[in-house]
Design a protein around this motif. Sequence first.
Motif, PDB file in Angstrom:
ATOM      1  N   ARG A 381       0.881  -1.381   0.331  1.00 29.89           N
ATOM      2  CA  ARG A 381      -0.025  -0.220   0.325  1.00 29.89           C
ATOM      3  C   ARG A 381       0.667   1.547  -0.448  1.00 29.89           C
ATOM      4  N   GLN A 518     -11.975   6.005   2.119  1.00 32.22           N
ATOM      5  CA  GLN A 518     -10.814   5.673   1.429  1.00 32.22           C
ATOM      6  C   GLN A 518     -11.394   5.895  -0.228  1.00 32.22           C
ATOM      7  N   HIS A 519     -12.541   5.405  -0.505  1.00 32.72           N
ATOM      8  CA  HIS A 519     -13.250   5.803  -1.717  1.00 32.72           C
ATOM      9  C   HIS A 519     -13.821   7.172  -2.122  1.00 32.72           C
ATOM     10  N   ARG A 538      -9.504   4.239  -2.628  1.00 28.45           N
ATOM     11  CA  ARG A 538      -8.496   4.579  -1.800  1.00 28.45           C
ATOM     12  C   ARG A 538      -7.829   5.742  -2.532  1.00 28.45           C
TER      13      ARG A 538
END
Length: 593
Positions: A381, A518-519, A538
């Motif tokens: 990540r 996150q989105h 993300r």
Amino acid sequence: MSLSYSKKLWVSRAVESRLVEAFCQRFNLSAISARVLAGRGADLETAHNILSPTIRGLLPNPSDLKDMEKAVERLVTAHQKGETVGLLGDYDVDGATSTALLYNFLTEVGYKVEFYIPDRVKEGYGPNVGAMQDLQRRGCRVVLTLDCGTTSFEPLAAAKDMGLDVIVIDHHVAEAKLPDAIAVVNPNRLDENSETSQKVKTCAAVGISFLLMVALNRALRDVGFYLNREEPDLLKFLDLVALGTVCDVMPLMGLNRAFVVQGLRVLAKRQNVGLTALSDIAGIDVLPAAYHLGFILGPRINAGGRVGDASLGTRLLTCTSSTKAQEIAEELESYNAQRKDIEKSVLEDAAKQAEQQIDSPALVLSSEGWHEGVIGIAAGRMKDQWNKPTCVISIEGDMAKGSARSISGFDMGTFVHRMCHKGLLVKGGGHAMAAGFSLTSHSISSFQKELNQAVSEASASSDLTPQIRLDGSLSLGAVTATVAYELEKLAPYGVGYPSPKFIFEEVVITYAQIVGQQHIRLSLKQMGSGVIKGVAFRAVGTPFGDALLQPDQKPLDLVGSLKLDQWGGSTKVQLVVEDVREGLIEEVRKEAS
């Protein structure tokens, strides 16, 4: 050339218009699909193996691999003598599927089989003396190490002293010296030069295990084993091969592509009791795709090895009882939820450290108490977010364990091997894009210095700036289910065969909202088009995401891919936005149009 908000270059794939036309005519493809196929290096001779790959057409002769015949001969002898065979697999999905594949086949043809999956935290990667002793106590005379063993010199020497015959089935990069085993079957041995090895170098360990199964099945046939009994259908095991191949992030070309395409068809038949239970627990109610292998099933099987019982994945994949499979699947689902919580905590801490290394060529992030089971995920990540080679290290007293992920242009596996020979690492190994290692805690700063220097030198000799390869320019009006279905015909997509990405020029964001943590959910409009729904996964907290969330912004150029969203019995298409910039320079725009 300016960079995007994600600090990436947008580069158009060069394709020949005549080849695109030929693909349209020969394979009845749309112009968009033909361009995508041509952009992935296909020609008129190889396109068929991309569009319709088969095991029969792509499987090389397994016996051409060094030591394969030795391994097969020893296993035939074990069958004739009624000896128990031990399987020692790695704790990841590739190890679990390799172990389950051979366990299911060997038991079906009458072998007595035991398996052992080492604990990630207590035992670490690969075979160890205690594991070998345990298999010996359970009556094993022959032991296969699966997805591990190529550099396990001391444990395999000890196994030999115990009287065990060890066969290594692996795919990791080898050293010049090989372990003391009766057979080391690995296409990435330094002395391996067969035509078969060249075709399977990028196979996961489960792919090499499948080759062993094919060779052993042939040998059993030759000695007359199947004269009075039905020969097993080897293709029914391809769901396991597909799962391990995708989850170990192998290139989806050549034989790997056939494994995944054919394996998904087997998975859809729901023949493996364990995979069926796990699919139901995970809520997969559509035809399985590579996405489900890599992002739904794989993480759940991995969860046992990361934060729970490492043997759960193999136990599930070898289960024959629906009731027991349901119990194990539920246990893995619980561990996966725990994994997510642990991962979130580590990522938050790692992100703070990464901010302090913003000017460094690479990231080396470390802390006491970080769970070893999630440092690989965290490294991936952080690498994706910062576009830098990244190492995440868990410290426990005087020792530490690390997981590394790299970017194109920097070979992390070679660097780790070099640091082992230099004495800076206690042990380590891996591939160009991923590696694992252990070191003393006081060596972390020296390791960090060496890594930053190596990445700086690599940057000086070649451009390490990450790129997004583009398949052309589309209007928002082309974001339709028809176009998405056309592109789905070219699936599966993955490493070595990436999903199609297109430029969408002069797009206005009419609506943007954070979804979850996150989105970002989007509404997008272009001059002359209606509003199209989109999503950026993300993206929250990134420069790319910040640009999407800015109000009253001027038209932007986007890079995105088309995604079919099947929900509630209906199918819709949305644009998955992957990057954004204020405007693509004219030269690139012309190339991509």
